[in-house]
Design an enzyme around this catalytic site. Structure first.
Site, PDB file in Angstrom:
ATOM      1  CG  ASP A   1       2.168 -13.096  -5.268  1.00 62.74           C
ATOM      2  OD1 ASP A   1       3.179 -13.534  -4.688  1.00 62.74           O
ATOM      3  OD2 ASP A   1       1.215 -13.816  -5.621  1.00 62.74           O
TER       4      ASP A   1
ATOM      5  CD  GLU B   1       7.037 -13.819  -5.997  1.00 57.81           C
ATOM      6  OE1 GLU B   1       7.502 -14.638  -5.186  1.00 57.81           O
ATOM      7  OE2 GLU B   1       5.815 -13.668  -6.186  1.00 57.81           O
TER       8      GLU B   1
END
Length: 657
Positions: free
Chosen positions: A336, A371
């Site tokens: 993330d 990401e």
């Protein structure tokens, strides 16, 4: 009081050796560390950690056993302007704890103070760490090691995936155990999935703000104990690790990999007004990026940012990742806000954490997905990660939606995204699989909502619809919301089919959001992070079996096309791809940029994707040869054998010769 033996400085955390427990804790700026042990009556017993090797504090407690509850009190300066926020009145969680007992409630005692320290003791209500023993029979478990070129990723939430599944026993729905149930595994196999990517399973907390509104953090991107499984997903918190490993073992037997979404960019301690759980009180200055005024650099939008260029924090992150691979046999990670991993503070491909992962014989062998952004200046790093990483390809997402729903993307731009965005990812020896293609993800509209809503509807989140992106490239096809006339439903269905076909038959690694193959809707909520309810849980009783079958047929078709599974960049004349106009001729330069949205993509010289993304029915002349429409496109609308395809508006079809 019994004194601790000095013990050993490694490994980090609490480890039982059969005779007692060795405790270790990193803190470069602490002056004293107390181990706090709690007996069955909740009585606290404190022991100074006697060992101090470099920045590692350690001690050994003889006769201690698994199940022992503990925490730390860390002594040091309270100097907020210098980034030091030590407060021994607060019980702290071991960052490497394998199990946590207690809840992370919104309680003023779980705050250390902002400008001045809060010296109220919180041991009575603070969560406690639990010593665990690691015994598990993996039998003959082995990682599937699916080649990247054959990988199909399915992004899912542990609870939301199975909580409403009628064929899974009620007592295990929404749990780790349900992931390994034969019903779930058979479904994934029939769909054609090779990798199950789970939203965060490391223990997380709900932000105080959400708790005050009666909401909770559903997605789990608010970590508090990175080595501990989130207990709410277990049938029994004490057996969470066993249940999780059972599920992984069952998935592996079916040839399905497990990828964990992991949050190494921030912690649940949030900003300076946030709660104190662990890192802030152990060594705030080392664990976080600190500004000159002592506040946090908020490059994550969550109040703080972990300093993954600090050697000790790099060691901590790598130990965490190795734990999940070695102890739980996971097959990879999705990181993330992964740009934080490369911050020094500028983003660098040779940042310390990237280098450590590259040099690790364990971590360098698993799937790594970034990401590739954070919210700070210079945070958008799509295409710039080291070669070991694949990356979420937002270029593909936006291009697919613009082409099929907004009709404003030239053929050349669409083809570039269809060809694994080679302009972005073809560098440093990377392969097409580096592009993780997606049309939707947990963050944003579901696929059905993309064709039913022009605007987000996030009122239930309690922020007056201010949260969530406004840049959705969606199209409600003339009516906001679900339902509508038969014609409206059919046009929306055609758009869903077009988007799924683009996703699953393009070069790169496809990622499918769980529920998109059902027609799952979140009723226009494009930021459902705090909705632990029927808005996010997949309703299997309402699933569209036709759409599920369509999706499965596309995935199985993909596996038959060499140009998509061989994971080699397409080159002109190599037989992998030809780009043709509606007359089966190579596109001119003008057609690429200004031509009508009609295109034929010939893959491996045998599979043809015919596209008519215009508003009118159009004749598409197929290349020479005998062409058969193939599942899931064969049917009354598409002749079995044809030389000319009557392409419906916003339609496409796949043929084989």
């Amino acid at each position: 009081m019994t004194r601790l033996a000095i013990g050993k400085p490694a490994p980090l955390g609490a480890h039982y050796d059969g005779q007692g427990v060795n405790f270790t804790l990193f803190s470069a700026h602490a002056e004293r560390v107390e181990l706090c042990v709690f007996d069955a009556n909740g009585q606290e017993h404190r022991y100074d950690l006697p060992g101090h090797s470099g920045d590692i504090w350690h001690g050994y407690l003889p006769d201690a056993r698994p199940g022992l509850r503990y925490g730390y009190r860390v002594h040091g300066p309270w100097q907020p302007a210098e980034g030091h926020r030590f407060n021994p009145a607060k019980l702290l969680i071991d960052p490497c704890a394998r199990q946590i007992e207690g809840e992370f409630k919104d309680n003023p005692l779980l705050h250390a103070g902002h400008n001045e320290p809060d010296y109220r003791d919180n041991a009575a209500i603070a969560p406690k760490c639990v010593v665990v023993v690691d015994h598990y029979d993996w039998e003959d478990d082995a990682p599937p090691r699916t080649p990247w070129g054959s990988t199909i990723i399915y992004e899912a939430h542990v609870k939301g995936l199975t909580y409403l599944h009628p064929e899974i026993p009620v007592e295990i729905r929404g749990t780790y155990k349900a992931l390994g149930h034969p019903v779930m595994i058979n479904y994934l196999k029939q769909l054609g999935i090779t990798a199950l990517e789970l939203l965060p399973v490391a223990q997380f907390a709900s932000e105080p703000r959400l708790q005050r509104m009666g909401l909770s953090n559903y997605w789990g991107y608010n970590p508090v104990a990175m080595f501990a499984l989130h207990p709410a997903y277990a049938c029994s918190p004490e057996t969470a690790l066993h249940e999780f490993r059972d599920a992984i073992k069952a998935l592996h037997k079916a040839g399905i990999e497990v990828i964990l979404d992991i949050v190494l960019n921030h912690s649940a301690e949030l900003d300076l007004d946030g709660p104190l759980f662990s890192l802030r009180g152990i060594d705030n200055r080392s664990y976080y990026w600190i500004r000159e005024d002592g506040d946090y650099h908020n490059w994550t939008g969550c109040g703080n940012t972990l300093n993954l260029s600090h050697p000790a924090v790099v060691d901590y992150a790598c130990a965490c990742l190795r734990y999940w691979v070695e102890t739980c046999h996971v097959d990879g990670f999705r990181f993330d806000l992964a740009a934080v991993m490369g911050r020094t503070p500028e983003f660098r491909q040779d940042a310390p954490l990237f280098t450590a992962i590259q040099n690790c014989p364990v971590l360098s062998q698993v799937k790594l997905i970034a990401e590739p952004w954070d919210i700070a200046l210079g945070g958008y790093q799509v295409g710039n990660f080291p070669p070991l990483f694949a990356e979420w390809n937002d270029h593909f997402r936006d291009a697919a939606r613009r082409f099929w729903l907004h009709y404003d993307l030239p053929l050349g731009a669409f083809a570039g995204r269809f060809a694994a965005s080679s302009d972005v990812f073809k560098r440093n020896g990377r392969l097409p699989s580096a592009a993780i293609n997606l049309v939707t993800a947990h963050d944003g509209f579901t696929l059905r909502d993309c064709v039913c809503f022009n605007h987000k509807h996030n009122e239930a989140n309690g922020e007056e619809n201010r949260d969530g992106t406004n840049n959705n490239y969606s199209n409600n096809h003339g009516k906001e919301g679900l339902g509508g006339s038969l014609d409206l439903v059919e046009r929306r269905r055609d758009s869903i089919h077009a988007l799924l076909t683009t996703l699953l038959l393009s070069q790169g690694t496809p990622m499918l959001l769980a529920g998109d193959e059902h027609g799952h809707s979140q009723h226009g909520n494009n930021n459902a992070y705090c909705q632990d309810n029927q808005l996010t849980w997949l309703d299997w009783s309402q699933a569209s079996s036709g759409l599920t079958a369509f999706t499965a047929a596309l995935i199985h078709l993909r596996k038959r096309i060499p140009a998509l599974v061989e994971n080699r960049w397409w080159e002109e004349g190599d037989g992998n791809v030809r780009w043709l106009n509606r007359y089966a001729q190579p596109l001119s330069t003008d057609e690429w940029q200004n031509g009508p949205k009609q295109l034929q993509i010939l893959l491996s010289d045998r599979f043809l994707i015919a596209i008519n993304a215009t508003l009118e029915v159009t004749e598409i002349v197929l290349p020479a040869g005998e062409w058969h429409a193939i599942p899931p496109f064969a049917g009354e609308d598409n002749p079995v054998i044809t030389a000319v395809w009557q392409g419906p508006a916003h339609g496409l079809c796949v043929f084989q010769r």
